[in-house]
Design an enzyme around this catalytic site. Sequence first.
Site, PDB file in Angstrom:
ATOM      1  N   HIS A 123      17.230  12.804  84.503  1.00  0.00           N
ATOM      2  CA  HIS A 123      16.582  12.603  85.966  1.00  0.00           C
ATOM      3  C   HIS A 123      17.423  12.568  86.911  1.00  0.00           C
ATOM      4  O   HIS A 123      17.389  12.586  88.125  1.00  0.00           O
ATOM      5  CB  HIS A 123      15.373  11.371  85.875  1.00  0.00           C
ATOM      6  CG  HIS A 123      14.273  11.597  86.705  1.00  0.00           C
ATOM      7  ND1 HIS A 123      13.852  12.802  87.228  1.00  0.00           N
ATOM      8  CD2 HIS A 123      13.465  10.663  87.270  1.00  0.00           C
ATOM      9  CE1 HIS A 123      12.581  12.771  87.915  1.00  0.00           C
ATOM     10  NE2 HIS A 123      12.446  11.397  87.934  1.00  0.00           N
TER      11      HIS A 123
ATOM     12  N   ASP B 118      16.894  17.484  89.175  1.00  0.00           N
ATOM     13  CA  ASP B 118      16.322  18.091  87.937  1.00  0.00           C
ATOM     14  C   ASP B 118      14.908  18.752  87.763  1.00  0.00           C
ATOM     15  O   ASP B 118      14.227  18.550  88.792  1.00  0.00           O
ATOM     16  CB  ASP B 118      16.263  16.873  86.865  1.00  0.00           C
ATOM     17  CG  ASP B 118      15.300  15.720  87.254  1.00  0.00           C
ATOM     18  OD1 ASP B 118      15.584  14.972  88.367  1.00  0.00           O
ATOM     19  OD2 ASP B 118      14.403  15.748  86.687  1.00  0.00           O
TER      20      ASP B 118
ATOM     21  N   ASN C 208       8.582  13.156  91.125  1.00  0.00           N
ATOM     22  CA  ASN C 208       8.122  12.220  92.155  1.00  0.00           C
ATOM     23  C   ASN C 208       9.125  12.101  93.445  1.00  0.00           C
ATOM     24  O   ASN C 208       8.706  11.680  94.542  1.00  0.00           O
ATOM     25  CB  ASN C 208       8.162  10.829  91.648  1.00  0.00           C
ATOM     26  CG  ASN C 208       7.029  10.809  90.546  1.00  0.00           C
ATOM     27  OD1 ASN C 208       5.832  11.079  90.900  1.00  0.00           O
ATOM     28  ND2 ASN C 208       7.225   9.536  89.683  1.00  0.00           N
TER      29      ASN C 208
ATOM     30  N   ASN D  93      10.554   7.624  93.939  1.00  0.00           N
ATOM     31  CA  ASN D  93       9.520   7.699  94.774  1.00  0.00           C
ATOM     32  C   ASN D  93       9.303   7.140  96.221  1.00  0.00           C
ATOM     33  O   ASN D  93       8.434   7.406  97.159  1.00  0.00           O
ATOM     34  CB  ASN D  93       8.222   7.070  93.783  1.00  0.00           C
ATOM     35  CG  ASN D  93       8.465   5.618  93.689  1.00  0.00           C
ATOM     36  OD1 ASN D  93       9.324   5.053  94.303  1.00  0.00           O
ATOM     37  ND2 ASN D  93       7.211   4.903  93.007  1.00  0.00           N
TER      38      ASN D  93
END
Length: 196
Positions: free
Chosen positions: A26, A100, A121, A75
Amino acid sequence: MNLSENSSYLIVGLGNPDPEYQTTRHNFGFLLLDHFCDKYGDSYLNWRNKFGGKYSSFLFNHKKIHMLYPLSYMNRSGYLVRKAQDFFNFSPKQIIVLHDDLDLEFGKIKVKIGGGAGGHNGLRSLFSHLGTRDFIRVRLGIGRPKGHRNVSSWVLSKFSSQEKSELADILDNSALALKAVLNKGCSYAMNSFNGQ
């Protein structure tokens, strides 16, 4: 106006700030921004806290390049990017987001403008706070987990030993794609790097 004619850009690497996430899938966006700065940045980059993230800038081929690592979690990335956008009064097409992507096989690179979030997110947050999807994206493939493995645990897991052995070449190629966007525009970069 051709994108390559822009005189300045904001490059945003997406990732999570805590040390345990540093080498996870991530955080590919963070890793690419690190690599780009090491390869093409000024050797005396002055990093400082700004916009709720780690920020610096340098001149690259007569263009002012602003770089931001949001230091919130994924987020909330969009809120920090919007602060930077408002400060510099940038259009969406002056913003390049490195992230990613589950929908690309590991090692694949795709440059694009717009598109969906694909469950990401960080992108959802950007869409919400920027009010548009029309920014430039450099998508870095991580592939989807095999079998019934949970996607959240997959993206937050570390690269395998095989993947680690390929990272240097992938980051080199991805940095070239980003360089192409800056020097020759998004269409050129898409034609040159997408599908490799």
